[in-house]
Design a protein around this motif. Structure first.
Motif, mmCIF file in Angstrom:
data_model
loop_
_atom_site.group_PDB
_atom_site.id
_atom_site.type_symbol
_atom_site.label_atom_id
_atom_site.label_comp_id
_atom_site.label_asym_id
_atom_site.label_seq_id
_atom_site.Cartn_x
_atom_site.Cartn_y
_atom_site.Cartn_z
ATOM 1 N N SER A 68 1.023 -1.211 0.048
ATOM 2 C CA SER A 68 0.061 0.129 -0.023
ATOM 3 C C SER A 68 0.905 1.280 0.024
ATOM 4 N N PHE A 108 0.324 7.536 -7.176
ATOM 5 C CA PHE A 108 -1.066 8.265 -6.972
ATOM 6 C C PHE A 108 -0.960 10.002 -6.863
ATOM 7 N N GLN A 166 -5.069 13.941 2.185
ATOM 8 C CA GLN A 166 -4.579 12.617 2.812
ATOM 9 C C GLN A 166 -4.826 12.646 4.255
ATOM 10 N N LYS A 207 -11.855 13.954 -5.387
ATOM 11 C CA LYS A 207 -11.011 13.131 -6.406
ATOM 12 C C LYS A 207 -9.765 12.055 -5.871
ATOM 13 N N TRP A 208 -9.113 12.687 -5.050
ATOM 14 C CA TRP A 208 -7.705 11.698 -4.522
ATOM 15 C C TRP A 208 -7.738 11.771 -2.931
ATOM 16 N N VAL A 216 -8.478 7.959 -1.749
ATOM 17 C CA VAL A 216 -7.548 7.039 -2.070
ATOM 18 C C VAL A 216 -6.048 7.150 -1.498
ATOM 19 N N LEU A 248 -6.295 6.195 2.358
ATOM 20 C CA LEU A 248 -6.306 4.856 2.437
ATOM 21 C C LEU A 248 -5.045 4.153 2.411
ATOM 22 N N PHE A 249 -4.258 4.377 1.288
ATOM 23 C CA PHE A 249 -2.922 3.991 0.736
ATOM 24 C C PHE A 249 -1.840 4.405 1.945
#
Length: 318
Positions: free
Chosen positions: A19, A26, A44, A239-240, A243, A246-247
């Protein structure tokens, strides 16, 4: 410890490392859509904090509030230590921003191997073992090959290299403090307060590089290449944001915290080095970055150095 538990631990640590390995790709893709470092890091950490808050709430309900609660001292220490988490993301993403390929940025981050040895030497006031010195030399040789520095035609942005090394220093600090502070409370609580500390750094970074410069032309000019005088694009959250969180801030800490007790530090560190090849493969397939054979040899050398250090650790621990 049963064989099944060890295999389970290897699986969890491997997924967590994988991950982390996807994260920089990304971020690079988000940059390609015009988003800034401030926007990327803010999205994030915001979703990361929300996610960890939900996990803490679930754990409290499941444990009927019997878990050890963090004291004010725990919270202060964890948030202070967590500032390095925020700085690691900022520096790492700035390295990518300043034209350092993802496949090289991850190699710079892995310099934590020898930086950690140096930090340990200063803290414990004794010279590292011969095995560790050999491993450091192998890492340095591997870094030269993995970054393709032997090719005189390769020109890397000095600012990008600088931020990549700062990310490695900050990441080393995070690793040393994360396993030494408030270990008596749950990993979810520790993750939450460290994320809050990191979130403060990310917010300050956004204020200094994007929000204030947008209001002050003089401030923007003073910061030069570090500022982005534009309105904050809140579309990044939809949008990001999910993601990246999470990662970057939810899945990896959970899996690594669950897996390391099952694998042990030595085996877990070896498995976690999967982050390096995964990051390079993601950059190769999704970003179409060129990765030469000499760079793969360098990456394998770095992984070999990690194996050497940790197999030796396991033998001493028996």
């Amino acid at each position: 410890m049963t064989k099944n538990n060890v295999l389970k631990g290897v699986f969890l640590v491997g997924l967590g490392a994988t991950s982390y390995g996807m994260l920089a790709t990304f971020v690079k893709m988000a940059y390609g859509e015009g988003y800034t470092t401030a926007e990327v890091t803010c999205s994030q950490f915001l979703f990361g904090i929300i996610g960890i808050l939900l996990i803490n709430a679930f754990q409290r309900k499941r444990n009927s509030n019997t878990a050890v609660k963090a004291t004010k001292k725990n919270i202060t220490l964890l948030m202070t230590a967590g500032t390095s988490t925020g700085l690691t993301s900022i520096f790492y993403y700035l390295a990518v921003k300043f034209d350092i390929p993802v496949s090289i940025a991850i190699v710079l981050l892995m310099q934590t191997v020898w930086i950690g040895v140096l930090l340990e030497m200063f803290l414990e006031k004794k010279l590292p073992s011969t095995i560790k010195i050999i491993a450091v030399v192998i890492v340095l040789i591997g870094t030269i090959l993995a970054t393709n520095l032997i090719n005189s035609s390769v020109k890397l942005n000095p600012l990008g290299l600088f931020f990549g090394m700062l990310a490695a220093v900050s990441f080393t600090t995070t690793m040393f403090t994360a396993n030494r502070i408030a270990t008596e409370i749950s990993s979810a609580q520790r993750s939450l307060y460290m994320l809050l500390g990191g979130g403060i750094m990310v917010l300050l970074f956004a204020l200094i590089t994007q929000i204030i410069p947008n209001q002050s032309e003089a401030f923007n000019e003073a910061l030069g290449v570090f500022s982005t005088a534009k309105d904050f694009n809140f579309n990044i959250f939809l949008k990001w944001g999910i993601v990246l969180s999470l990662f970057g801030t939810i899945i990896p800490p959970m899996l690594l915290n669950a897996g390391f007790p099952l694998t042990g530090i030595g085996l877990g560190s070896i498995v976690s080095s999967l982050e390096l090849p995964v990051s390079v493969l993601m950059a190769y397939f999704l970003l179409h970055e060129q990765v030469l054979l000499v760079q793969w040899i360098g990456i394998l050398l770095i992984i070999m150095a990690i194996v050497i250090m940790n197999v030796n650790f396991k033998k001493k621990a028996v």
